[in-house]
Design an enzyme around this catalytic site. Structure first.
Site, PDB file in Angstrom:
ATOM      1  N   HIS A 156     -74.821   9.747  55.453  1.00 34.50           N
ATOM      2  CA  HIS A 156     -75.971  10.564  55.850  1.00 34.50           C
ATOM      3  C   HIS A 156     -75.921  10.956  57.322  1.00 34.50           C
ATOM      4  O   HIS A 156     -76.657  11.850  57.741  1.00 34.50           O
ATOM      5  CB  HIS A 156     -77.281   9.830  55.524  1.00 34.50           C
ATOM      6  CG  HIS A 156     -77.562   8.643  56.401  1.00 34.50           C
ATOM      7  ND1 HIS A 156     -77.299   7.351  56.019  1.00 34.50           N
ATOM      8  CD2 HIS A 156     -78.087   8.545  57.642  1.00 34.50           C
ATOM      9  CE1 HIS A 156     -77.666   6.522  56.964  1.00 34.50           C
ATOM     10  NE2 HIS A 156     -78.138   7.228  57.975  1.00 34.50           N
ATOM     11  N   ASP A 187     -72.784   5.658  50.758  1.00 32.19           N
ATOM     12  CA  ASP A 187     -73.270   6.034  52.086  1.00 32.19           C
ATOM     13  C   ASP A 187     -72.258   5.690  53.182  1.00 32.19           C
ATOM     14  O   ASP A 187     -72.623   5.164  54.234  1.00 32.19           O
ATOM     15  CB  ASP A 187     -74.612   5.367  52.379  1.00 32.19           C
ATOM     16  CG  ASP A 187     -75.385   6.088  53.481  1.00 32.19           C
ATOM     17  OD1 ASP A 187     -74.911   7.140  53.951  1.00 32.19           O
ATOM     18  OD2 ASP A 187     -76.449   5.586  53.885  1.00 32.19           O
ATOM     19  N   SER A 265     -77.378   3.598  62.418  1.00 37.93           N
ATOM     20  CA  SER A 265     -76.656   3.922  61.194  1.00 37.93           C
ATOM     21  C   SER A 265     -75.175   4.111  61.473  1.00 37.93           C
ATOM     22  O   SER A 265     -74.795   4.856  62.376  1.00 37.93           O
ATOM     23  CB  SER A 265     -77.231   5.195  60.565  1.00 37.93           C
ATOM     24  OG  SER A 265     -78.560   5.004  60.178  1.00 37.93           O
TER      25      SER A 265
END
Length: 575
Positions: A156, A187, A265
């Site tokens: 993402h 992911d 992230s």
């Protein structure tokens, strides 16, 4: 007493405790704790000074008679000595604690120089106006270097990317990166940099084993709140099958109590040995919880890497195309012909597009997968004292792999070998970077339904705001063929030809001129080749739309010019 103060007897140690501290347990513990606290501070890049900074390790030898060498066959008591050592780890000098028998007895500083900041420019598709894209925007996240001149980050973080740049720690140069693979389900994304200057002085991160509960973890990244690298620490709180928000899948995951904020992230999570045990990717934001973060564990990471190396690209995680029911009720087990020592789960439905549909049947009892028995609640043994959902066994496989399944059918045990494949949904969770498909005739904009489309139309709360029939198909419907799509009238571009149809929005198209609509391409083909006088569309809720064929095709050109639409159909439908 006539004795000079500087003289003392040979072989005797001084009574002053400050003269020698290496063998003093209390001073050792203090030194060790202080060293570790300083080591894990963000700005610690220098050697921690010792009381005598110019003295080498070899100079720390007690005066007097040498001690006896320990017998290697005889177990020795553990003695820990805090020594200033030069340890090169990712370009940093750290202070370590040397323990008896293991060489290094303390935590090692993670290789923070391998952690990079990821800058990405995104250009998302516009699902409401599928012939154009939204305004571009920028984001920053984290990543880290692995072997083979590659970088890992979150999928993402680079979704709908236009440009990706990386910046190393302590550098002022941003290097252009190339996206090698994007694993939507897990992911994870893999990048590389062609500039050789990026790889100078960078050591790749080494992966560790799956941690245990209460193991210490250190999350490193570039979250919001500052521009420099950030280090947060915590412990592993839970290990189970988690719901991956970005991929809309369920894979193995770690829950930790270290803070994971926006920008973390893609950053690595290190254990106390300095090895990477996961990738930070999401956190739980709720008024009733605090400090709940989630990490992608090494089994999922290695599956992604090996999948890329094996197939030259990302193929995905296979799934068993069945829906199953727990068999915890004893009456239910008895009615299905199960013996007291048999355990398993009952198959409710089978995906018609899955390879399992050729051998498995509804109401079959799955007893084992690849020789591992499945309990009545659908779990299998995981580690000592732990259990986990049996879908974990499936996700350990690769697309196209073979698996052995034992089932109970009509009180008879059957064994099957099946080929595993990825899951095909009627309403896909992602468009995998492709622009949305569309077709326009007479002002009617036809498109396909996906989760990003629903999110674009109804916002983040689409699960509550979207029409009930679309949500029912999202949650429960299975495709009857691999190319089946859910086609809807997205909107009606107002014109004289479609008077009275203006309020039709997000309504499914069931048939055209009496023929079922299988997908958007088949609809466009039937309309373009239609020679009937009228175009008749059967919609959901028993609605019909009728347009005169010749007038509709002529009006379409004017509508395209009015709304500055380049074409009546997307490029993928033209081919």
């Amino acid at each position: 007493m006539g004795r000079e103060p500087t003289k003392r007897k040979r072989g005797r140690k001084p009574k002053n405790p400050s003269a020698e501290t290496l063998d003093n347990p209390s001073s050792t513990a203090t030194t060790s704790t202080a060293a570790l606290d300083d080591v894990f501070s963000v700005g610690n890049v220098e050697l921690i000074d010792s009381p005598n900074a110019t003295t080498s390790v070899d100079d720390y030898r007690p005066r007097g008679r040498p001690k006896k060498r320990p017998n290697p066959d005889k177990p020795q008591p553990l003695q820990r000595r805090a020594l200033p050592r030069l340890l090169e780890n990712g370009g940093e000098f750290v202070d370590v604690v040397v323990g008896e028998g293991d060489g290094l007895g303390a935590r090692v500083v993670p290789a923070m120089d391998a952690v990079v900041k990821v800058f990405c420019v995104h250009t998302e598709p516009n699902f409401s106006l599928p012939w154009q894209r939204k305004r571009q925007y920028s984001s920053s996240s984290s990543g880290f270097v692995i072997a083979g001149r590659r970088i890992l980050t979150n999928a993402h973080s680079v979704e709908h990317f236009t440009q990706v740049k990386l910046k190393k720690r302590g550098s002022d140069i941003k290097f252009l990166a190339t996206v090698l693979a994007i694993g939507t389900e897990c992911d994870i994304a893999m990048l590389t940099v062609n500039d050789d200057g990026f790889w100078e002085g960078v050591s790749p991160v080494e992966f560790g084993d799956l941690p245990a509960l209460q193991d210490a973890v250190t999350v490193v990244g570039y979250p919001i709140g500052g521009d420099t690298i950030s280090v947060t620490s915590g412990v592993v709180s839970r290990i189970e099958i988690l719901s991956y928000v970005h991929g809309s899948t369920e894979l193995l995951g770690l829950q930790i109590d270290a803070a994971i904020n926006s920008g973390n992230s893609g950053g690595p999570a290190f254990n106390d040995k300095g090895n990477c045990v996961g990738i930070a990717f999401q956190s739980l934001k709720h008024e009733d919880v605090e400090n709940i973060g989630y990490v992608i564990p090494t089994p999922v990471i290695m599956h992604f890497i090996q999948d890329y190396e094996k197939n030259g690209g990302y193929t995905g995680f296979p799934i068993l195309g069945v829906e199953w029911q727990k068999m915890e009720n004893p009456d239910l087990r008895m009615s299905m012909g199960m013996k007291p020592d048999q355990k398993g789960v009952r198959i409710r439905r089978i995906d018609p597009t899955a390879p399992e549909s050729n051998v498995l049947q509804p109401s079959d009892i799955i007893l084992s997968f690849d020789g591992i028995d499945i309990a009545n609640d659908g779990t299998v043994p995981f580690r000592h004292g732990e259990r986990i959902g049996f879908s974990y066994l499936v996700t350990q496989k690769y697309t196209g792999d073979n698996a052995a399944i034992k089932v109970l059918r009509n009180s008879e045990i059957l064994n099957f070998d099946i080929d595993l494949a990825t899951h095909k949904r009627l309403i896909p969770a992602h468009n995998k970077g492709r622009p949305p498909s569309y077709y326009i005739i007479g002002g009617f904009v036809f498109t396909t339904v996906s989760v990003p489309y629903l999110r674009s139309e109804y916002g983040k709360e689409y699960e509550f705001e979207a029409p009930v029939k679309l949500l029912d198909k999202l949650l429960h419907s299975m495709p009857q063929s691999p190319d089946e799509q859910l086609v809807v009238v997205s909107q009606v571009l107002v014109a004289d030809i479609n008077i009275g149809y203006e309020e039709i929005v997000n309504t499914q198209v069931l048939a055209f001129n009496g023929k079922p609509v299988k997908n958007l391409k088949s609809l466009a083909t039937m309309v373009e080749s239609c020679e009937d006088e009228f175009l008749k569309f059967d919609l959901d809720y028993q609605q019909i739309v009728v347009l005169r064929t010749k007038t509709a095709k002529e009006a379409t050109l004017d509508i395209l010019a009015t709304h500055c639409i380049p074409s009546a159909m997307s490029d993928d439908l033209k081919s």
